[in-house]
Scaffold this motif. Structure first.
Motif, PDB file in Angstrom:
ATOM      1  N   GLY A  78       0.855  -1.111   0.048  1.00 63.12           N
ATOM      2  CA  GLY A  78       0.135  -0.094   0.051  1.00 63.12           C
ATOM      3  C   GLY A  78       0.817   1.256   0.075  1.00 63.12           C
ATOM      4  O   GLY A  78       0.257   2.418   0.407  1.00 63.12           O
ATOM      5  N   PHE A  79       2.041   1.136  -0.522  1.00 64.16           N
ATOM      6  CA  PHE A  79       2.897   2.296  -0.497  1.00 64.16           C
ATOM      7  C   PHE A  79       2.277   3.623  -0.782  1.00 64.16           C
ATOM      8  O   PHE A  79       1.672   3.577  -1.906  1.00 64.16           O
ATOM      9  CB  PHE A  79       4.215   2.131  -1.489  1.00 64.16           C
ATOM     10  CG  PHE A  79       5.167   2.970  -1.704  1.00 64.16           C
ATOM     11  CD1 PHE A  79       6.247   3.125  -0.670  1.00 64.16           C
ATOM     12  CD2 PHE A  79       5.205   3.955  -2.568  1.00 64.16           C
ATOM     13  CE1 PHE A  79       7.300   3.964  -0.807  1.00 64.16           C
ATOM     14  CE2 PHE A  79       6.115   4.896  -2.802  1.00 64.16           C
ATOM     15  CZ  PHE A  79       7.267   4.786  -1.879  1.00 64.16           C
ATOM     16  N   GLU A  80       2.606   4.403  -0.163  1.00 57.22           N
ATOM     17  CA  GLU A  80       2.087   5.879  -0.496  1.00 57.22           C
ATOM     18  C   GLU A  80       2.984   7.064   0.005  1.00 57.22           C
ATOM     19  O   GLU A  80       3.303   6.845   1.170  1.00 57.22           O
ATOM     20  CB  GLU A  80       0.703   6.165  -0.042  1.00 57.22           C
ATOM     21  CG  GLU A  80       0.225   7.556  -0.516  1.00 57.22           C
ATOM     22  CD  GLU A  80      -1.113   7.692  -0.037  1.00 57.22           C
ATOM     23  OE1 GLU A  80      -1.899   8.590  -0.095  1.00 57.22           O
ATOM     24  OE2 GLU A  80      -1.656   6.889   0.886  1.00 57.22           O
ATOM     25  N   VAL A  81       3.663   7.891  -0.916  1.00 57.75           N
ATOM     26  CA  VAL A  81       4.362   9.005  -0.252  1.00 57.75           C
ATOM     27  C   VAL A  81       3.410  10.000   0.375  1.00 57.75           C
ATOM     28  O   VAL A  81       2.268  10.445  -0.041  1.00 57.75           O
ATOM     29  CB  VAL A  81       5.148   9.737  -1.528  1.00 57.75           C
ATOM     30  CG1 VAL A  81       6.021  10.938  -0.869  1.00 57.75           C
ATOM     31  CG2 VAL A  81       5.788   8.794  -1.993  1.00 57.75           C
ATOM     32  N   ARG A  82       4.016  10.426   1.583  1.00 54.50           N
ATOM     33  CA  ARG A  82       3.062  11.277   2.302  1.00 54.50           C
ATOM     34  C   ARG A  82       3.708  12.685   2.518  1.00 54.50           C
ATOM     35  O   ARG A  82       3.228  13.754   2.755  1.00 54.50           O
ATOM     36  CB  ARG A  82       2.697  10.926   3.656  1.00 54.50           C
ATOM     37  CG  ARG A  82       1.912   9.665   3.779  1.00 54.50           C
ATOM     38  CD  ARG A  82       0.601   9.875   3.556  1.00 54.50           C
ATOM     39  NE  ARG A  82      -0.458   8.715   3.418  1.00 54.50           N
ATOM     40  CZ  ARG A  82      -1.077   8.436   4.479  1.00 54.50           C
ATOM     41  NH1 ARG A  82      -0.727   9.001   5.965  1.00 54.50           N
ATOM     42  NH2 ARG A  82      -1.783   6.964   4.443  1.00 54.50           N
ATOM     43  N   GLY A  83       5.190  12.819   2.157  1.00 58.44           N
ATOM     44  CA  GLY A  83       5.602  14.039   2.183  1.00 58.44           C
ATOM     45  C   GLY A  83       7.250  13.907   1.839  1.00 58.44           C
ATOM     46  O   GLY A  83       7.660  12.950   1.972  1.00 58.44           O
ATOM     47  N   CYS A  84       7.617  15.200   1.183  1.00 61.97           N
ATOM     48  CA  CYS A  84       9.029  15.215   0.926  1.00 61.97           C
ATOM     49  C   CYS A  84       9.591  16.509   1.320  1.00 61.97           C
ATOM     50  O   CYS A  84       8.911  17.695   0.690  1.00 61.97           O
ATOM     51  CB  CYS A  84       9.035  14.707  -0.656  1.00 61.97           C
ATOM     52  SG  CYS A  84      10.756  14.777  -1.399  1.00 61.97           S
ATOM     53  N   ARG A  85      10.790  16.697   1.824  1.00 62.36           N
ATOM     54  CA  ARG A  85      11.417  18.140   2.143  1.00 62.36           C
ATOM     55  C   ARG A  85      12.621  18.062   1.447  1.00 62.36           C
ATOM     56  O   ARG A  85      13.547  17.221   1.588  1.00 62.36           O
ATOM     57  CB  ARG A  85      11.275  18.286   3.522  1.00 62.36           C
ATOM     58  CG  ARG A  85      12.055  19.815   3.603  1.00 62.36           C
ATOM     59  CD  ARG A  85      11.638  20.126   5.013  1.00 62.36           C
ATOM     60  NE  ARG A  85      12.185  21.473   5.340  1.00 62.36           N
ATOM     61  CZ  ARG A  85      13.078  21.941   6.072  1.00 62.36           C
ATOM     62  NH1 ARG A  85      13.759  21.084   6.489  1.00 62.36           N
ATOM     63  NH2 ARG A  85      13.387  23.175   6.046  1.00 62.36           N
ATOM     64  N   SER A  86      13.088  19.044   0.592  1.00 63.65           N
ATOM     65  CA  SER A  86      14.010  18.925   0.032  1.00 63.65           C
ATOM     66  C   SER A  86      14.975  20.262   0.400  1.00 63.65           C
ATOM     67  O   SER A  86      14.628  21.359   0.982  1.00 63.65           O
ATOM     68  CB  SER A  86      13.962  19.621  -1.750  1.00 63.65           C
ATOM     69  OG  SER A  86      15.325  19.823  -2.260  1.00 63.65           O
ATOM     70  N   THR A  87      16.183  20.035   1.070  1.00 59.86           N
ATOM     71  CA  THR A  87      17.072  21.062   1.792  1.00 59.86           C
ATOM     72  C   THR A  87      18.550  20.587   1.074  1.00 59.86           C
ATOM     73  O   THR A  87      19.078  19.923   0.562  1.00 59.86           O
ATOM     74  CB  THR A  87      17.070  20.757   3.314  1.00 59.86           C
ATOM     75  OG1 THR A  87      17.568  19.415   3.442  1.00 59.86           O
ATOM     76  CG2 THR A  87      15.838  20.927   3.828  1.00 59.86           C
ATOM     77  N   GLY A 112       0.612  -0.154   6.682  1.00 59.03           N
ATOM     78  CA  GLY A 112      -0.082   0.452   7.860  1.00 59.03           C
ATOM     79  C   GLY A 112       0.551   1.489   8.778  1.00 59.03           C
ATOM     80  O   GLY A 112       0.016   1.995   9.836  1.00 59.03           O
ATOM     81  N   GLU A 113       1.953   1.837   8.372  1.00 59.05           N
ATOM     82  CA  GLU A 113       2.653   2.591   9.208  1.00 59.05           C
ATOM     83  C   GLU A 113       3.491   3.660   8.324  1.00 59.05           C
ATOM     84  O   GLU A 113       3.889   3.473   7.261  1.00 59.05           O
ATOM     85  CB  GLU A 113       4.020   1.718   9.815  1.00 59.05           C
ATOM     86  CG  GLU A 113       3.207   0.699  10.823  1.00 59.05           C
ATOM     87  CD  GLU A 113       4.347  -0.205  11.408  1.00 59.05           C
ATOM     88  OE1 GLU A 113       5.549   0.183  11.468  1.00 59.05           O
ATOM     89  OE2 GLU A 113       4.222  -1.167  12.085  1.00 59.05           O
ATOM     90  N   LEU A 114       3.765   4.664   8.860  1.00 61.53           N
ATOM     91  CA  LEU A 114       4.416   5.667   8.478  1.00 61.53           C
ATOM     92  C   LEU A 114       5.934   5.532   8.891  1.00 61.53           C
ATOM     93  O   LEU A 114       6.060   5.359   9.847  1.00 61.53           O
ATOM     94  CB  LEU A 114       4.143   7.147   9.164  1.00 61.53           C
ATOM     95  CG  LEU A 114       2.757   7.781   8.686  1.00 61.53           C
ATOM     96  CD1 LEU A 114       2.588   9.070   9.544  1.00 61.53           C
ATOM     97  CD2 LEU A 114       2.833   7.800   7.255  1.00 61.53           C
ATOM     98  N   SER A 115       6.886   5.918   7.928  1.00 62.85           N
ATOM     99  CA  SER A 115       8.397   6.006   8.034  1.00 62.85           C
ATOM    100  C   SER A 115       8.826   7.098   7.388  1.00 62.85           C
ATOM    101  O   SER A 115       8.365   7.645   6.351  1.00 62.85           O
ATOM    102  CB  SER A 115       9.073   4.538   7.412  1.00 62.85           C
ATOM    103  OG  SER A 115       8.748   4.583   6.482  1.00 62.85           O
TER     104      SER A 115
END
Length: 143
Positions: A78-87, A112-115
């Motif tokens: 169920g892979f889904e990207v929830r956020g991405c921050r570029s620095t 079922g988990e965030l990482s």
């Protein structure tokens, strides 16, 4: 999470409208990835783009191969990207080639988990028919 403002990008040879366009194209790829806009994300890559990911045993030889791998992640977990921050962003422009490197913090939802992950990435762009497209992406772990 999102890219920093363009003012936060260190640049080399980028005092041109083409450089601004290259950065905008990179930022679209990052934003589409971070928002899990899968079709829009993959649209930023040339069909023959190659990919080197530290978690994969071999280079991916095309956008279609990467799309297949992504679909397998979705099917398996169920892979889904929830956020991405570029620095720590840097853009270098060499004619019709732009090299963008940065640190990237990504949050994904799978099984079922965030990482969260912290990686370094290089995105190589090429100007084709007036538009910048990614031709290579390399993702690695920080030392």
């Amino acid at each position: 999470m999102s890219p920093e403002s363009p003012d936060d990008v260190r640049t080399a040879g980028v005092d041109s409208p083409a450089a601004a366009d290259a950065l905008a194209a990179v930022d679209r790829i990052i934003a589409d990835f971070g928002a899990n806009r899968v079709d829009a994300y993959f649209a930023g890559f040339a069909p023959e783009a190659t990919f080197l990911f530290h978690a994969e045993p071999a280079r991916l030889e095309s956008r279609a191969e990467y799309e297949g791998l992504w679909a397998s992640w979705v099917a398996a977990s169920g892979f889904e990207v929830r956020g991405c921050r570029s620095t720590n962003r840097r853009l270098q422009v060499f004619g019709d080639i732009a090299v963008f490197s940065h640190d990237v913090d990504t949050t994904v939802h799978a099984d079922g988990e965030l990482s969260d992950s912290h990686e370094r990435e290089t995105i190589v762009m090429q100007l084709r028919d007036g538009a910048w497209v990614c031709v290579h992406e390399h993702l690695s772990l920080p030392s």
